[in-house]
Design a protein around this motif. Structure first.
Motif, PDB file in Angstrom:
ATOM      1  N   GLY A  46       0.807  -1.221   0.000  1.00 54.92           N
ATOM      2  CA  GLY A  46       0.000   0.000   0.000  1.00 54.92           C
ATOM      3  C   GLY A  46       0.834   1.262   0.000  1.00 54.92           C
ATOM      4  O   GLY A  46       0.288   2.367   0.051  1.00 54.92           O
ATOM      5  N   LYS A  47       2.161   1.117  -0.043  1.00 53.68           N
ATOM      6  CA  LYS A  47       3.070   2.255  -0.022  1.00 53.68           C
ATOM      7  C   LYS A  47       3.981   2.211  -1.239  1.00 53.68           C
ATOM      8  O   LYS A  47       4.189   1.171  -1.856  1.00 53.68           O
ATOM      9  N   ARG A  59      -3.982   7.484  -5.763  1.00 50.24           N
ATOM     10  CA  ARG A  59      -5.294   7.056  -6.258  1.00 50.24           C
ATOM     11  C   ARG A  59      -5.191   6.543  -7.691  1.00 50.24           C
ATOM     12  O   ARG A  59      -4.462   7.093  -8.505  1.00 50.24           O
ATOM     13  N   GLY A  60      -5.965   5.513  -7.983  1.00 45.95           N
ATOM     14  CA  GLY A  60      -5.968   4.928  -9.323  1.00 45.95           C
ATOM     15  C   GLY A  60      -4.921   3.845  -9.498  1.00 45.95           C
ATOM     16  O   GLY A  60      -4.890   3.196 -10.541  1.00 45.95           O
ATOM     17  N   TYR A  61      -4.091   3.639  -8.480  1.00 42.09           N
ATOM     18  CA  TYR A  61      -3.013   2.651  -8.542  1.00 42.09           C
ATOM     19  C   TYR A  61      -3.081   1.747  -7.317  1.00 42.09           C
ATOM     20  O   TYR A  61      -3.752   2.055  -6.334  1.00 42.09           O
ATOM     21  N   TYR A  62      -2.335   0.641  -7.392  1.00 48.66           N
ATOM     22  CA  TYR A  62      -2.178  -0.210  -6.208  1.00 48.66           C
ATOM     23  C   TYR A  62      -0.702  -0.585  -6.100  1.00 48.66           C
ATOM     24  O   TYR A  62       0.032  -0.670  -7.096  1.00 48.66           O
ATOM     25  N   CYS A  63      -0.242  -0.769  -4.869  1.00 44.45           N
ATOM     26  CA  CYS A  63       1.178  -0.970  -4.592  1.00 44.45           C
ATOM     27  C   CYS A  63       1.366  -2.179  -3.688  1.00 44.45           C
ATOM     28  O   CYS A  63       1.147  -2.094  -2.465  1.00 44.45           O
ATOM     29  N   PRO A  64       1.760  -3.316  -4.224  1.00 43.56           N
ATOM     30  CA  PRO A  64       2.093  -4.444  -3.349  1.00 43.56           C
ATOM     31  C   PRO A  64       3.386  -4.150  -2.586  1.00 43.56           C
ATOM     32  O   PRO A  64       4.090  -3.170  -2.852  1.00 43.56           O
ATOM     33  N   ALA A  65       3.702  -4.997  -1.634  1.00 42.30           N
ATOM     34  CA  ALA A  65       4.933  -4.816  -0.851  1.00 42.30           C
ATOM     35  C   ALA A  65       6.136  -4.771  -1.789  1.00 42.30           C
ATOM     36  O   ALA A  65       6.204  -5.500  -2.782  1.00 42.30           O
ATOM     37  N   GLY A  66       7.069  -3.876  -1.487  1.00 41.59           N
ATOM     38  CA  GLY A  66       8.289  -3.761  -2.286  1.00 41.59           C
ATOM     39  C   GLY A  66       8.173  -2.808  -3.455  1.00 41.59           C
ATOM     40  O   GLY A  66       9.033  -2.816  -4.342  1.00 41.59           O
ATOM     41  N   THR A  67       7.147  -1.984  -3.465  1.00 40.18           N
ATOM     42  CA  THR A  67       6.961  -1.042  -4.583  1.00 40.18           C
ATOM     43  C   THR A  67       7.879   0.162  -4.422  1.00 40.18           C
ATOM     44  O   THR A  67       7.926   0.796  -3.363  1.00 40.18           O
TER      45      THR A  67
END
Length: 315
Positions: A46-47, A59-67
């Motif tokens: 989420g980061k 907004r409009g994006y998603y961030c898995p771990a390690g982004t």
């Protein structure tokens, strides 16, 4: 030794400093560190950690771990209305009645077009795939922003697919059911009339009749002919006036012949003649000699009942 300590500097965010380091080393992409970290940690789900410290995924994006940098967009048919999304499953399916055409949307692209309905997850304002929606069918209407087809109310219809509104049922016809289309409109029957927008066929008033199909107005209902009666919902002139009854033009229920008179079958509203002298005719009589005048009474012509002889006389 005192000089070495005074020359020491804390590691900046986004860098790490192993014990004995003379220089700070940048964290690898997708990792982060805070002050005086001697190692870097994976960027949390989420980061994004492009700046070296965790920041909410935009907004409009998603961030898995390690982004390191937000590059994974919510796909078409969805949108990301909040920051901090960590998985594509966190993206919101496009709102029913709207469409999300492009990936990376923060909100739906717009409303579903007139004449169409858009289910959840639609990617176009004019869907043609069942799971996304479709064109409004006959008998239904779809204003802009529809998420389902709306059946036309009674008294209305549509005559083609893709309607945004319903039309009034044509005059001379009636539309009794929700969802009526041009293939199942009902024709107005004889004995009735149907103005524009009718949901039921209206019966001709009592005392009138109508032999026409597709009548449009009460003016198409004709007064029942003299000598007949029409009780309502008549498709022809109606019944012949019975003997002893009177039926002027427009009669809905035959009335009794006037006392002292008689009325033959088919009477048109005027008595056929007075009761014969020596007889009396009560209301509803059909012949001039309906009842014989009894002893002790007398009956001049036109009597409705026998009259007693005056005192001192007899008959």
């Amino acid at each position: 030794a005192g000089s070495a300590v005074s020359d020491a500097h804390p590691c900046r965010p986004g860098y790490y400093c192993e014990e004995g380091s003379t220089e700070e080393a940048p964290c690898d992409q997708g990792t982060y560190s805070y002050d005086q970290y001697d190692s870097c940690e994976e960027c949390p789900a989420g980061k994004q950690c492009e700046s070296g410290i965790p920041e909410d995924c935009r907004r409009g994006y998603y961030c898995p771990a390690g982004t390191y940098q937000a590059t994974l967009q919510c796909p078409a048919g969805t949108f990301g209305g909040n920051t901090g999304l960590s998985d594509v499953l966190n993206c919101t399916a496009c709102t029913p009645g709207s469409y999300c055409q492009e990936s990376g949307r923060e909100a739906p692209t717009g409303q579903c077009s007139e004449g169409y309905y858009c289910r959840s997850g639609s990617t176009t304002a004019t869907p043609d795939e069942e799971e996304m929606g479709g064109e409004c069918e006959q008998g239904y209407y779809c204003p802009a922003g529809s998420h389902e087809m709306i059946p036309c109310e009674v008294g209305k219809f549509t005559d083609s697919p893709g309607a945004a509104t319903c039309k009034p049922c044509p005059e001379g016809s009636y539309c009794p059911s929700p969802g009526t289309n041009s293939n199942n409109i009902n024709q107005c029957e004889t004995g009735s009339y149907c103005p524009e927008g009718s949901s039921v066929a209206r019966k001709c008033p009592r005392g009138t009749y109508n032999q026409e199909l597709r009548a449009t107005s009460v003016e198409n209902c004709q007064p029942c002919d003299a000598g007949s009666y029409c009780e309502g919902d008549e498709t022809s002139i109606g019944g012949v006036c019975p003997a002893g009854k009177m039926c002027p033009t427009g009669t809905s229920q035959p009335g009794d012949c006037t006392a002292g008179s008689y009325c033959e079958i088919g009477n048109t509203g005027t008595v056929d003649g007075p009761c014969t002298a020596g007889y009396y005719c009560g209301a509803g009589s059909s012949v001039a000699t309906a009842n014989t005048c009894g002893a002790g009474h007398y009956c001049p012509e036109g009597s409705g009942s026998p009259r007693p002889c005056p005192a001192g006389t007899y008959n």
